[in-house]
Design a protein around this motif. Structure first.
Motif, PDB file in Angstrom:
ATOM      1  N   UNK A   1     -12.609  -0.261   2.592  1.00  0.00           N
ATOM      2  CA  UNK A   1     -11.972   0.943   1.870  1.00  0.00           C
ATOM      3  C   UNK A   1     -12.004   2.057   2.731  1.00  0.00           C
ATOM      4  N   UNK A   2     -13.215   2.461   3.568  1.00  0.00           N
ATOM      5  CA  UNK A   2     -13.247   3.751   4.190  1.00  0.00           C
ATOM      6  C   UNK A   2     -12.431   3.739   5.386  1.00  0.00           C
ATOM      7  N   UNK A   3     -12.156   2.256   6.007  1.00  0.00           N
ATOM      8  CA  UNK A   3     -11.329   2.141   7.012  1.00  0.00           C
ATOM      9  C   UNK A   3     -10.027   2.562   6.954  1.00  0.00           C
ATOM     10  N   UNK A   4      -9.640   2.241   5.499  1.00  0.00           N
ATOM     11  CA  UNK A   4      -8.052   2.362   5.199  1.00  0.00           C
ATOM     12  C   UNK A   4      -7.875   3.874   4.573  1.00  0.00           C
TER      13      UNK A   4
ATOM     14  N   UNK B   1      -8.995   4.967   1.800  1.00  0.00           N
ATOM     15  CA  UNK B   1      -8.753   4.983   0.316  1.00  0.00           C
ATOM     16  C   UNK B   1      -9.688   5.738  -0.460  1.00  0.00           C
ATOM     17  N   UNK B   2      -9.383   6.706  -1.168  1.00  0.00           N
ATOM     18  CA  UNK B   2     -10.122   7.448  -2.176  1.00  0.00           C
ATOM     19  C   UNK B   2     -10.993   6.482  -2.898  1.00  0.00           C
ATOM     20  N   UNK B   3     -12.206   6.787  -2.972  1.00  0.00           N
ATOM     21  CA  UNK B   3     -13.381   6.483  -3.782  1.00  0.00           C
ATOM     22  C   UNK B   3     -13.323   5.871  -5.109  1.00  0.00           C
ATOM     23  N   UNK B   4     -12.316   6.964  -5.763  1.00  0.00           N
ATOM     24  CA  UNK B   4     -12.026   6.709  -7.351  1.00  0.00           C
ATOM     25  C   UNK B   4     -10.931   5.689  -7.335  1.00  0.00           C
ATOM     26  N   UNK B   5     -10.291   5.289  -6.356  1.00  0.00           N
ATOM     27  CA  UNK B   5      -9.415   4.057  -6.582  1.00  0.00           C
ATOM     28  C   UNK B   5      -9.793   2.582  -6.382  1.00  0.00           C
ATOM     29  N   UNK B   6     -11.120   2.722  -5.953  1.00  0.00           N
ATOM     30  CA  UNK B   6     -11.829   1.376  -5.747  1.00  0.00           C
ATOM     31  C   UNK B   6     -12.188   0.570  -6.978  1.00  0.00           C
ATOM     32  N   UNK B   7     -11.924   1.373  -7.962  1.00  0.00           N
ATOM     33  CA  UNK B   7     -12.512   0.521  -9.304  1.00  0.00           C
ATOM     34  C   UNK B   7     -11.737  -0.570  -9.761  1.00  0.00           C
TER      35      UNK B   7
ATOM     36  N   UNK C   1       0.754  -1.164  -0.032  1.00  0.00           N
ATOM     37  CA  UNK C   1       0.090   0.047   0.047  1.00  0.00           C
ATOM     38  C   UNK C   1       0.940   1.025  -0.136  1.00  0.00           C
ATOM     39  N   UNK C   2       2.079   1.157   0.321  1.00  0.00           N
ATOM     40  CA  UNK C   2       3.058   2.381   0.538  1.00  0.00           C
ATOM     41  C   UNK C   2       2.840   3.320  -1.141  1.00  0.00           C
ATOM     42  N   UNK C   3       3.309   2.373  -2.215  1.00  0.00           N
ATOM     43  CA  UNK C   3       3.008   3.304  -3.538  1.00  0.00           C
ATOM     44  C   UNK C   3       1.828   3.782  -3.779  1.00  0.00           C
ATOM     45  N   UNK C   4       0.695   3.204  -3.284  1.00  0.00           N
ATOM     46  CA  UNK C   4      -0.411   3.637  -3.467  1.00  0.00           C
ATOM     47  C   UNK C   4      -0.861   4.951  -2.595  1.00  0.00           C
ATOM     48  N   UNK C   5      -0.461   4.987  -1.272  1.00  0.00           N
ATOM     49  CA  UNK C   5      -0.696   6.245  -0.441  1.00  0.00           C
ATOM     50  C   UNK C   5       0.447   7.092  -0.905  1.00  0.00           C
ATOM     51  N   UNK C   6       1.616   6.975  -1.522  1.00  0.00           N
ATOM     52  CA  UNK C   6       2.296   8.017  -1.684  1.00  0.00           C
ATOM     53  C   UNK C   6       1.531   8.672  -3.257  1.00  0.00           C
ATOM     54  N   UNK C   7       0.999   7.894  -4.011  1.00  0.00           N
ATOM     55  CA  UNK C   7       0.530   8.427  -5.174  1.00  0.00           C
ATOM     56  C   UNK C   7      -0.694   9.606  -4.770  1.00  0.00           C
ATOM     57  N   UNK C   8      -1.538   8.692  -3.764  1.00  0.00           N
ATOM     58  CA  UNK C   8      -2.851   9.480  -3.480  1.00  0.00           C
ATOM     59  C   UNK C   8      -2.388  11.048  -2.742  1.00  0.00           C
ATOM     60  N   UNK C   9      -1.193  10.867  -2.015  1.00  0.00           N
ATOM     61  CA  UNK C   9      -0.644  12.274  -1.294  1.00  0.00           C
ATOM     62  C   UNK C   9       0.316  12.979  -2.166  1.00  0.00           C
ATOM     63  N   UNK C  10       0.561  12.496  -3.464  1.00  0.00           N
ATOM     64  CA  UNK C  10       1.332  13.217  -4.487  1.00  0.00           C
ATOM     65  C   UNK C  10       2.590  13.542  -4.034  1.00  0.00           C
TER      66      UNK C  10
ATOM     67  N   UNK D   1      -8.176   0.209 -10.220  1.00  0.00           N
ATOM     68  CA  UNK D   1      -7.270   0.472  -9.274  1.00  0.00           C
ATOM     69  C   UNK D   1      -7.114  -0.861  -8.116  1.00  0.00           C
ATOM     70  N   UNK D   2      -7.892  -0.790  -6.805  1.00  0.00           N
ATOM     71  CA  UNK D   2      -7.481  -1.578  -6.013  1.00  0.00           C
ATOM     72  C   UNK D   2      -8.431  -2.892  -6.089  1.00  0.00           C
ATOM     73  N   UNK D   3      -9.486  -2.826  -7.028  1.00  0.00           N
ATOM     74  CA  UNK D   3     -10.733  -3.882  -6.942  1.00  0.00           C
ATOM     75  C   UNK D   3     -10.304  -5.092  -7.389  1.00  0.00           C
ATOM     76  N   UNK D   4     -10.381  -6.380  -6.819  1.00  0.00           N
ATOM     77  CA  UNK D   4     -10.160  -7.461  -7.361  1.00  0.00           C
ATOM     78  C   UNK D   4     -11.093  -8.660  -7.339  1.00  0.00           C
ATOM     79  N   UNK D   5     -11.773  -8.744  -8.141  1.00  0.00           N
ATOM     80  CA  UNK D   5     -13.024  -9.736  -8.148  1.00  0.00           C
ATOM     81  C   UNK D   5     -13.773  -9.488  -6.944  1.00  0.00           C
ATOM     82  N   UNK D   6     -14.201  -8.273  -6.608  1.00  0.00           N
ATOM     83  CA  UNK D   6     -15.104  -7.838  -5.730  1.00  0.00           C
ATOM     84  C   UNK D   6     -14.427  -7.605  -4.228  1.00  0.00           C
TER      85      UNK D   6
END
Length: 511
Positions: free
Chosen positions: A210-213, A215-221, A178-187, A224-229
């Motif tokens: 996703x909300x606990x972590x 994670x931006x809603x736009x990244x949940x498709x 998740x480090x690269x993802x959080x880095x991207x979301x925080x620019x 992004x992070x979605x993998x077979x539900x």
């Protein structure tokens, strides 16, 4: 779900003391040395479950002459109670269900700096980094390892209060992905690298997390992070990392195929098209030296096999094996991936041909039980130790004639290289790093199909070589020369880091 206790205040102890803050280090003392944060969930000096722990201990040290390498690891109980001083140098706030943590600094004797992510309720537990004492995954693993990834991003952004800021973040496997993802979301401008040590372990959790972590809603498709539900930590790392590496050249190709891509082959093929995927083989650390290894009963070298015989005699006594016959070793996690069921199937064939088998390892309860039962049924011919001990494992490598390694897939593998260095010829499937590090009929034996028939044929070839001492010695000598130490195999990482940190690469990343 995160518990309320996970965000509780972290008490200070004499070992966890505040440190004075020096001026922020924005440039390395040597301009050519870059600041690199190596993010991992295991570190063999302090806590190890598998090969990741060995790599995490060896690779940063091997790269230290070229770069300012520092580690980030969760503050497990084994680390906090290791007896090594930890001083508080930073802290990170809570967000969503991810609790606040302190960041401690541990300075090892050889100069390696380890940052420890401290939260008593989150990390200081019995069991392993991933499972409890009953072998069950911790229910809040998504919280525990998302917190690790976010802490890496906060350190890279300069938001953790640490007076050191990395120019590149190197995350390893799903717990750090998740480090690269959080880095991207925080620019965060620093580039990130993700190394896949085993694609089969992806760090999946419910999409509702996703909300606990945070994670931006736009990244949940699906892009992004979605993998077979579900949410996949590893997919996040692959999608957002500037570059992805695996631990052997062949495995880098294998994971782009539907057969071994674990559902991520399409994304990985896209990385290939963008020149963002490469295979860099692991090495072994300097302690694996048969002449000087203190774990061995007696050292040995090419042409002087007395020490190898001394270790073989120890293994036979330890495992109550008969003194005659070639000695086959199993030093492995006892899990399906490692083909342990295939070894169970061919064991009687080995015994019927006069071989003896020594086993050390632990893993899936059913395979542990089956292996223990095999040993009981073949007393004197098959010896089994459920568990792991570094000294006995090394003596088994050193004392054995052959190593059994019929892995269904093997991203790199270290056991075959340890065995080769200690003149034990691996008998292994032609897959991943095994195919890259074993030359069939020269430094070991390879077979293709993951089935007992092909495995038995390779064993029979090995037994034929055993009957010809000159050929056996020639293969042993070649095997001992085959593996690379880390200091010889880090050039590819150095070149990758330099490329990602070049001004041209930085401009491309902004396009």
């Amino acid at each position: 779900m995160a518990s309320a206790a996970a965000s509780a205040h972290i008490p200070s102890t004499p070992e966890l003391c505040s440190a004075a803050r020096p001026p922020l280090q924005m440039h390395s003392e040597h301009p050519e040395r870059k600041r690199v944060l190596f993010v991992t969930s295991e570190f063999a000096d302090l806590i190890k479950c598998g090969g990741l722990g060995d790599v995490s201990a060896a690779l940063p040290r091997a790269l230290s002459p070229q770069h300012d390498m520092r580690l980030l690891i969760p503050g497990y109980r084994q680390i906090v109670n290791s007896g090594r001083p930890i001083r508080i140098v930073g802290q990170v706030p809570g967000i969503a269900a991810l609790p606040p943590c302190q960041i401690g600094r541990m300075d090892l004797a050889d100069g390696l700096i380890v940052y420890v992510l401290l939260n008593h309720a989150l990390y200081e537990r019995d069991g392993s980094p991933y499972v409890d004492t009953h072998g069950r995954d911790w229910a809040d693993n998504h919280i525990r390892f998302a917190r690790l990834g976010l802490a890496a991003a906060e350190i890279a952004a300069g938001d953790a209060g640490i007076q050191w800021r990395p120019e590149l973040v190197h995350a390893n496997d799903w717990p750090a992905a998740m480090a690269p993802a959080y880095m991207a979301w925080r620019q965060v401008a620093a580039p990130s690298v993700l190394t896949i040590h085993n694609l089969a372990y992806q760090g999946l959790c419910d999409m509702r997390c996703a909300s606990e972590l945070a994670i931006p809603e736009a990244a949940c498709g699906v892009d992004g992070l979605e993998f077979y539900g579900q949410l996949s930590f590893l997919k996040a790392g692959i999608a957002y990392a500037r570059h992805v590496t695996t631990v052997s050249r062949r495995y880098a190709w294998e994971i782009t195929t539907p057969e071994q891509g674990c559902g991520l082959d399409g994304l990985l093929r896209a990385k290939v098209l963008g020149n963002q995927l490469s295979g860099i083989a692991n090495g072994i650390d300097e302690s694996w030296h048969p002449e000087s290894d203190p774990h061995l009963l007696q050292g040995f070298s090419v042409g002087d096999w007395a020490g190898k015989q001394a270790n073989a005699e120890y293994v036979r006594r330890w495992l109550n094996l008969d003194a005659d016959g070639p000695l086959f070793a199993v030093v492995s996690r006892l899990v399906h991936q490692k083909g342990i069921d295939l070894t169970l199937e061919v064991a009687e064939h080995i015994v019927a041909r006069g071989g003896r088998i020594g086993v050390i390892g632990q893993g899936e309860p059913a395979l542990e039980a089956a292996m223990a039962d095999l040993g009981r049924r073949h007393r004197g011919r098959i010896g089994v130790h459920i568990g792991f001990n570094e000294s006995d494992a090394r003596r088994l490598y050193a004392g054995s004639d052959f190593l059994l390694m019929p892995s269904r897939f093997e991203p790199c593998g270290l056991s075959q290289m340890y065995a080769q260095r200690y003149a034990s010829l691996p008998i292994a499937r032609c897959t991943g790093g095994l195919a890259d590090t074993i030359e069939d009929g020269v430094s070991g034996f390879l077979f293709d199909a993951p089935c007992a028939a092909a495995y038995r044929q390779a064993i029979d070839r090995a037994l034929q070589v055993f009957e010809h001492p000159q050929l056996l010695e020639a293969m042993r000598c070649q095997a001992m020369r085959t593996p690379l130490y880390w200091r010889q195999s880090v050039q590819a990482y150095d070149r990758l880091f330099q490329r990602l940190l070049s001004p041209v690469s930085a401009r491309r990343a902004l396009c």
